[in-house]
Design an enzyme around this catalytic site. Structure first.
Site, PDB file in Angstrom:
ATOM      1  N   ARG A 172      -1.337  -9.009  13.408  1.00  0.00           N
ATOM      2  CA  ARG A 172      -1.774  -7.983  12.448  1.00  0.00           C
ATOM      3  C   ARG A 172      -2.557  -8.621  11.301  1.00  0.00           C
ATOM      4  O   ARG A 172      -3.556  -8.079  10.838  1.00  0.00           O
ATOM      5  CB  ARG A 172      -0.558  -7.217  11.911  1.00  0.00           C
ATOM      6  CG  ARG A 172      -0.018  -6.211  12.931  1.00  0.00           C
ATOM      7  CD  ARG A 172       1.406  -5.821  12.635  1.00  0.00           C
ATOM      8  NE  ARG A 172       1.584  -5.086  11.409  1.00  0.00           N
ATOM      9  CZ  ARG A 172       2.750  -4.963  10.782  1.00  0.00           C
ATOM     10  NH1 ARG A 172       3.833  -5.540  11.270  1.00  0.00           N
ATOM     11  NH2 ARG A 172       2.833  -4.248   9.694  1.00  0.00           N
ATOM     12  N   LYS A 187       0.839  -1.215   0.000  1.00  0.00           N
ATOM     13  CA  LYS A 187       0.000   0.000   0.000  1.00  0.00           C
ATOM     14  C   LYS A 187       0.871   1.261   0.000  1.00  0.00           C
ATOM     15  O   LYS A 187       0.603   2.203  -0.738  1.00  0.00           O
ATOM     16  CB  LYS A 187      -0.930   0.034   1.239  1.00  0.00           C
ATOM     17  CG  LYS A 187      -1.905  -1.115   1.331  1.00  0.00           C
ATOM     18  CD  LYS A 187      -2.921  -0.893   2.429  1.00  0.00           C
ATOM     19  CE  LYS A 187      -2.323  -0.883   3.820  1.00  0.00           C
ATOM     20  NZ  LYS A 187      -1.798  -2.166   4.271  1.00  0.00           N
ATOM     21  N   ARG A 195     -10.040   0.795   8.775  1.00  0.00           N
ATOM     22  CA  ARG A 195      -9.642  -0.597   9.023  1.00  0.00           C
ATOM     23  C   ARG A 195     -10.796  -1.386   9.636  1.00  0.00           C
ATOM     24  O   ARG A 195     -10.659  -2.594   9.820  1.00  0.00           O
ATOM     25  CB  ARG A 195      -8.459  -0.613   9.985  1.00  0.00           C
ATOM     26  CG  ARG A 195      -7.113  -0.901   9.328  1.00  0.00           C
ATOM     27  CD  ARG A 195      -6.064  -0.810  10.398  1.00  0.00           C
ATOM     28  NE  ARG A 195      -4.865  -1.517  10.152  1.00  0.00           N
ATOM     29  CZ  ARG A 195      -3.742  -0.960   9.711  1.00  0.00           C
ATOM     30  NH1 ARG A 195      -3.730   0.300   9.361  1.00  0.00           N
ATOM     31  NH2 ARG A 195      -2.651  -1.680   9.635  1.00  0.00           N
TER      32      ARG A 195
HETATM   33  P1  AMP Z   1       0.272   0.231   9.468  1.00  0.00           P
HETATM   34  O1  AMP Z   1       1.484   1.087   9.386  1.00  0.00           O
HETATM   35  O2  AMP Z   1      -0.838   0.701   8.622  1.00  0.00           O
HETATM   36  O3  AMP Z   1       0.600  -1.230   9.269  1.00  0.00           O
HETATM   37  O4  AMP Z   1      -0.266   0.360  10.979  1.00  0.00           O
HETATM   38  C1  AMP Z   1       0.529  -0.011  12.067  1.00  0.00           C
HETATM   39  C2  AMP Z   1      -0.324  -0.156  13.299  1.00  0.00           C
HETATM   40  O5  AMP Z   1      -0.950   1.106  13.596  1.00  0.00           O
HETATM   41  C3  AMP Z   1      -1.469  -1.133  13.188  1.00  0.00           C
HETATM   42  O6  AMP Z   1      -1.083  -2.470  13.423  1.00  0.00           O
HETATM   43  C4  AMP Z   1      -2.420  -0.625  14.243  1.00  0.00           C
HETATM   44  O7  AMP Z   1      -1.983  -0.952  15.540  1.00  0.00           O
HETATM   45  C5  AMP Z   1      -2.258   0.902  14.108  1.00  0.00           C
HETATM   46  N1  AMP Z   1      -3.222   1.454  13.135  1.00  0.00           N
HETATM   47  C6  AMP Z   1      -2.930   2.059  11.973  1.00  0.00           C
HETATM   48  N2  AMP Z   1      -4.036   2.448  11.335  1.00  0.00           N
HETATM   49  C7  AMP Z   1      -5.061   2.073  12.107  1.00  0.00           C
HETATM   50  C8  AMP Z   1      -6.468   2.170  11.995  1.00  0.00           C
HETATM   51  N3  AMP Z   1      -7.046   2.739  10.928  1.00  0.00           N
HETATM   52  N4  AMP Z   1      -7.229   1.657  13.007  1.00  0.00           N
HETATM   53  C9  AMP Z   1      -6.681   1.101  14.070  1.00  0.00           C
HETATM   54  N5  AMP Z   1      -5.362   0.952  14.246  1.00  0.00           N
HETATM   55  C10 AMP Z   1      -4.539   1.434  13.284  1.00  0.00           C
END
Ligand code: AMP
Length: 273
Positions: free
Chosen positions: A150, A13, A88
């Site tokens: 995750r 992404k 999410r």
């Molecule tokens: P990412 O960098 O998108 O993989 O996000 C890393 C972590 O941030 C995730 O595993 C969640 O703990 C938190 N996170 C990011 N975006 C969201 C979201 N929209 N809702 C809830 N938690 C989020």
């Protein structure tokens, strides 16, 4: 343009979002990046999110919705944005819709990058290896234990969004296992409105130029049920028959301009002789 990029961790992404930023001049809004910045800065949100993130779980909906609500109000997001990692959950998607509705705005498309779990694990291991080699800090949640969580969180809470957006006619699923450039091209194809195709102009056997059969049938293939329906209606045919009956005997049918031109040329030639 307002887009959402959906996909599991490691689907690419971030990479595709950067390319969309360059191509469309819109901003990338990654909730993961924003939360990591909050954790690093030690803000109240960061302190709340730190442990949840390290465990690979989702931060509460109200926290991320507030972050996004503040962010899309900023001037650089006026022209459009790509949401990466948000929404999410279905609750986040509904909150986003309401936020946008208040601004008389709506999403243009949701791009889903589809990747098998097995590939995701090896991609993330590779990413960690590369970051280590460059001497970059490793994300607290880029370890096998958190990664498993995750992925589980993605399947349980985020994957249902594909259906949610499909029903709204916004979803476009892309093969995220294809090479990066092929993914970018597939996204571009989806976002670019195709230009109307011009009918090729070709010579008719009688000399003049005429459009293709498809163009003459209003864009439909000859023989297609719709093209067939363009045949003269029974009413038109009846009118022609009636007109022919009314015509006095011996009177010729009205001639078309090509016929008139031909007979005028013949008359001129006869006079010269
Ligand atoms: P990412 O960098 O998108 O993989 O996000 C890393 C972590 O941030 C995730 O595993 C969640 O703990 C938190 N996170 C990011 N975006 C969201 C979201 N929209 N809702 C809830 N938690 C989020």
């Amino acid at each position: 343009m307002r887009l959402v990029l959906l996909g599991p961790p490691g689907a690419g992404k971030g990479t595709q979002a950067q390319r969309l930023v360059a191509r469309h001049g819109i901003v990338q809004l990654s909730t993961g990046d924003m939360l990591r910045a909050a954790v690093a800065a030690g803000t109240p949100i960061g302190r709340k999110a730190k442990d949840v993130m390290a465990r690979g779980e989702l931060v509460p909906d109200d926290v991320v919705v507030q972050i996004i609500s503040d962010r899309i109000d900023q001037p650089d997001a006026k022209k459009g944005f790509i949401l990466d990692g948000f929404p999410r959950t279905v609750a986040q998607a509904e909150a986003l819709e309401q936020l946008l509705a208040k601004k008389n705005a709506r999403l243009d498309a949701v791009i889903e990058l589809v990747v098998d779990d097995g590939i995701l694990v090896s991609r993330i291991e590779k990413r960690v290896g590369e970051m280590r080699a460059r001497g970059e800090p490793i994300r607290a949640d880029d370890n096998p234990e958190s990664l498993k969580k995750r992925l589980a969180a993605y399947h349980a809470q985020t994957a249902p969004l594909a259906d949610y957006y499909r029903k709204k006619g916004l979803l476009k699923s892309i093969d995220g296992m294809a090479p990066i450039d092929a993914c970018t091209a597939a996204i571009d194809r989806h976002l670019t409105v195709p230009a109307p195709r011009k009918a090729p102009v070709r010579k008719s056997p009688r000399g003049g130029t005429r459009g293709s059969v498809k163009a003459r049938s209003g864009g439909r293939k000859a023989g297609s049920p719709k093209a067939q329906s363009r045949k003269p209606t029974a009413r038109k045919t009846r009118r022609k028959v009636v007109a022919a009956k009314k015509r006095p005997a011996g009177r010729k049918l009205p001639r078309n301009s090509a016929q008139k031109r031909r007979s005028m040329r013949a008359r001129r030639l006869t006079k010269r002789r």
